[in-house]
Design a protein around this motif. Structure first.
Motif, PDB file in Angstrom:
ATOM      1  N   ALA A 175      -4.471   5.662  -7.176  1.00 36.51           N
ATOM      2  CA  ALA A 175      -3.709   4.628  -6.477  1.00 36.51           C
ATOM      3  C   ALA A 175      -2.627   5.281  -5.624  1.00 36.51           C
ATOM      4  CB  ALA A 175      -3.086   3.655  -7.471  1.00 36.51           C
ATOM      5  N   LEU A 176      -2.575   4.910  -4.347  1.00 38.51           N
ATOM      6  CA  LEU A 176      -1.584   5.443  -3.423  1.00 38.51           C
ATOM      7  C   LEU A 176      -1.007   4.281  -2.622  1.00 38.51           C
ATOM      8  CD1 LEU A 176      -0.123   7.772  -1.964  1.00 38.51           C
ATOM      9  CD2 LEU A 176      -2.136   7.980  -0.477  1.00 38.51           C
ATOM     10  N   HIS A 177       0.312   4.143  -2.653  1.00 36.97           N
ATOM     11  CA  HIS A 177       0.996   3.051  -1.974  1.00 36.97           C
ATOM     12  C   HIS A 177       1.976   3.627  -0.963  1.00 36.97           C
ATOM     13  CE1 HIS A 177       3.484  -0.929  -2.360  1.00 36.97           C
ATOM     14  NE2 HIS A 177       2.933  -0.772  -1.180  1.00 36.97           N
ATOM     15  N   LEU A 178       1.792   3.293   0.308  1.00 37.27           N
ATOM     16  CA  LEU A 178       2.643   3.784   1.385  1.00 37.27           C
ATOM     17  C   LEU A 178       3.207   2.614   2.181  1.00 37.27           C
ATOM     18  CD1 LEU A 178       0.201   6.522   2.754  1.00 37.27           C
ATOM     19  CD2 LEU A 178       2.079   6.903   1.141  1.00 37.27           C
ATOM     20  N   LYS A 179       4.493   2.695   2.532  1.00 33.09           N
ATOM     21  CA  LYS A 179       5.074   1.670   3.399  1.00 33.09           C
ATOM     22  C   LYS A 179       6.431   2.125   3.921  1.00 33.09           C
ATOM     23  CE  LYS A 179       7.405  -1.084  -0.198  1.00 33.09           C
ATOM     24  NZ  LYS A 179       7.573  -2.436  -0.769  1.00 33.09           N
ATOM     25  N   ASP A 180       6.833   1.523   5.037  1.00 33.80           N
ATOM     26  CA  ASP A 180       8.150   1.768   5.629  1.00 33.80           C
ATOM     27  C   ASP A 180       8.419   3.255   5.813  1.00 33.80           C
ATOM     28  OD1 ASP A 180      10.622   1.255   6.686  1.00 33.80           O
ATOM     29  OD2 ASP A 180      11.630   0.973   4.757  1.00 33.80           O
ATOM     30  N   LEU A 181       7.545   3.892   6.586  1.00 38.91           N
ATOM     31  CA  LEU A 181       7.680   5.313   6.906  1.00 38.91           C
ATOM     32  C   LEU A 181       7.718   5.456   8.427  1.00 38.91           C
ATOM     33  CD1 LEU A 181       5.045   6.636   4.337  1.00 38.91           C
ATOM     34  CD2 LEU A 181       7.545   6.659   4.061  1.00 38.91           C
ATOM     35  N   PRO A 182       8.879   5.197   9.046  1.00 35.54           N
ATOM     36  CA  PRO A 182       8.973   5.164  10.511  1.00 35.54           C
ATOM     37  C   PRO A 182       8.694   6.494  11.195  1.00 35.54           C
ATOM     38  CG  PRO A 182      11.168   5.088   9.520  1.00 35.54           C
ATOM     39  CD  PRO A 182      10.179   4.899   8.401  1.00 35.54           C
ATOM     40  N   GLY A 183       8.781   7.591  10.451  1.00 36.26           N
ATOM     41  CA  GLY A 183       8.514   8.902  11.044  1.00 36.26           C
ATOM     42  C   GLY A 183       7.036   9.188  11.240  1.00 36.26           C
ATOM     43  N   VAL A 184       6.184   8.383  10.647  1.00 27.49           N
ATOM     44  CA  VAL A 184       4.736   8.545  10.824  1.00 27.49           C
ATOM     45  C   VAL A 184       4.336   7.843  12.114  1.00 27.49           C
ATOM     46  CG1 VAL A 184       2.461   8.142   9.834  1.00 27.49           C
ATOM     47  CG2 VAL A 184       4.415   8.626   8.329  1.00 27.49           C
ATOM     48  N   LYS A 185       3.829   8.584  13.066  1.00 29.24           N
ATOM     49  CA  LYS A 185       3.537   8.038  14.390  1.00 29.24           C
ATOM     50  C   LYS A 185       2.114   7.512  14.524  1.00 29.24           C
ATOM     51  CE  LYS A 185       7.687   9.093  15.476  1.00 29.24           C
ATOM     52  NZ  LYS A 185       8.711   8.019  15.456  1.00 29.24           N
ATOM     53  N   ASN A 186       1.146   8.278  14.033  1.00 28.30           N
ATOM     54  CA  ASN A 186      -0.256   7.845  14.148  1.00 28.30           C
ATOM     55  C   ASN A 186      -0.727   7.326  12.791  1.00 28.30           C
ATOM     56  OD1 ASN A 186      -2.928   7.429  14.781  1.00 28.30           O
ATOM     57  ND2 ASN A 186      -3.146   9.351  15.930  1.00 28.30           N
ATOM     58  N   LYS A 187      -0.274   6.164  12.442  1.00 28.92           N
ATOM     59  CA  LYS A 187      -0.556   5.605  11.125  1.00 28.92           C
ATOM     60  C   LYS A 187      -2.042   5.344  10.893  1.00 28.92           C
ATOM     61  CE  LYS A 187       4.019   3.471  10.668  1.00 28.92           C
ATOM     62  NZ  LYS A 187       4.569   4.074  11.917  1.00 28.92           N
ATOM     63  N   PRO A 188      -2.766   4.770  11.869  1.00 26.16           N
ATOM     64  CA  PRO A 188      -4.201   4.540  11.643  1.00 26.16           C
ATOM     65  C   PRO A 188      -4.982   5.828  11.357  1.00 26.16           C
ATOM     66  CG  PRO A 188      -3.425   3.228  13.486  1.00 26.16           C
ATOM     67  CD  PRO A 188      -2.310   4.164  13.129  1.00 26.16           C
ATOM     68  N   PHE A 189      -4.638   6.897  12.066  1.00 32.22           N
ATOM     69  CA  PHE A 189      -5.322   8.169  11.835  1.00 32.22           C
ATOM     70  C   PHE A 189      -5.038   8.692  10.437  1.00 32.22           C
ATOM     71  CE2 PHE A 189      -5.094  12.839  11.791  1.00 32.22           C
ATOM     72  CZ  PHE A 189      -6.422  13.145  12.089  1.00 32.22           C
ATOM     73  N   CYS A 190      -3.760   8.653  10.054  1.00 34.35           N
ATOM     74  CA  CYS A 190      -3.391   9.141   8.715  1.00 34.35           C
ATOM     75  C   CYS A 190      -4.089   8.330   7.634  1.00 34.35           C
ATOM     76  CB  CYS A 190      -1.875   9.069   8.536  1.00 34.35           C
ATOM     77  SG  CYS A 190      -0.948  10.257   9.536  1.00 34.35           S
ATOM     78  N   TYR A 191      -4.130   7.038   7.824  1.00 36.67           N
ATOM     79  CA  TYR A 191      -4.790   6.170   6.850  1.00 36.67           C
ATOM     80  C   TYR A 191      -6.275   6.508   6.761  1.00 36.67           C
ATOM     81  CZ  TYR A 191      -6.667   1.911   4.736  1.00 36.67           C
ATOM     82  OH  TYR A 191      -7.347   1.011   3.940  1.00 36.67           O
ATOM     83  N   GLY A 192      -6.898   6.722   7.933  1.00 32.40           N
ATOM     84  CA  GLY A 192      -8.318   7.072   7.958  1.00 32.40           C
ATOM     85  C   GLY A 192      -8.603   8.382   7.244  1.00 32.40           C
ATOM     86  N   GLU A 193      -7.735   9.374   7.443  1.00 31.57           N
ATOM     87  CA  GLU A 193      -7.925  10.667   6.778  1.00 31.57           C
ATOM     88  C   GLU A 193      -7.766  10.539   5.266  1.00 31.57           C
ATOM     89  OE1 GLU A 193      -8.769  13.892   8.011  1.00 31.57           O
ATOM     90  OE2 GLU A 193      -9.477  12.448   9.512  1.00 31.57           O
ATOM     91  N   LEU A 194      -6.811   9.740   4.856  1.00 30.03           N
ATOM     92  CA  LEU A 194      -6.624   9.525   3.417  1.00 30.03           C
ATOM     93  C   LEU A 194      -7.850   8.859   2.798  1.00 30.03           C
ATOM     94  CD1 LEU A 194      -2.914   8.288   3.422  1.00 30.03           C
ATOM     95  CD2 LEU A 194      -3.740  10.407   2.389  1.00 30.03           C
TER      96      LEU A 194
END
Length: 213
Positions: free
Chosen positions: A178-197
């Motif tokens: 289980a991995l929960h991520l939110k409110d991370l304004p320094g992450v710029k390419n969120k869709p890409f990061c999510y896809g890689e995860l």
């Protein structure tokens, strides 16, 4: 708690400062200077609290020492076999009592990169939460590989200094469920990061609140 004492120290430093200078702006400048000095002092204190005491490590072991670190910096912990969270340093068990650190809640903790050495040889940590940790950086997340064998649940949220690089480090935590991520304004390419995860952690339930899923 150290964190509480830090907050009180800050408030005490500025409390009751009434400036009656006739020079325009002098009061605000003086107050700002005191604020900056207090912030610098608190950062120095936080840095000291993150130091690993190797001599004490030999005495109490990694689980106990890691728990002490989390408590001193403002968090809470839970031992294996217990349903109760421990948040008060004064309620730690006797030093000769064997403990296994299982859950870490580092909400608004003053943990720093130098303190992450405490996780080394902690073999039982199952869940971890990093929320609103002002010193948390990408390199901190990179050091979580030390916990890969045991770590199953992780939350990273409300941390301004985490970037895409830090999120991608999490792909190495191959045993997460289980991995929960939110409110991370320094992450710029969120869709890409999510896809890689999703690609690298196929067995993990990933919730990224800032990404349309």
């Amino acid at each position: 708690m150290i964190k509480t004492r830090s907050t009180l120290l800050f408030k005490t430093t500025l409390r009751g400062q009434q400036f009656k200078s006739t020079v325009p702006g002098l009061a605000s400048v003086t107050a700002t200077g005191r604020y900056v000095q207090c912030r610098q002092f608190m950062k120095m204190l936080d840095s000291i609290l993150n130091l690993l005491d190797s001599k004490r490590l030999d005495v109490v072991g990694p689980d106990r020492l890691c728990a002490e670190w989390i408590l001193k910096t403002g968090g809470r912990v839970r031992w294996a076999g217990s349903d109760t969270w421990l948040q008060d340093f004064n309620f730690l068990p006797p030093e000769d009592f064997e403990v296994k650190l299982q859950d870490v809640d580092a909400t608004e903790c003053a943990i720093m990169i130098r303190g992450f050495e405490h996780f080394k040889n902690c073999k039982h940590i199952r869940s971890m939460k990093f929320h609103g940790c002002k010193y948390l950086t990408d390199d901190c997340l990179a050091m979580l590989w030390e916990l890969n064998d045991s770590l199953r649940q992780l939350q990273v949220s409300g941390n301004k200094s985490i970037s895409d690089k830090g999120i991608l480090y999490l792909t190495g935590l191959t045993n997460l469920t289980a991995l929960h991520l939110k409110d991370l304004p320094g992450v710029k390419n969120k869709p890409f990061c999510y896809g890689e995860l999703k690609k690298q952690l196929p067995k993990c339930d990933i919730v990224y609140m800032d990404v349309v899923q």
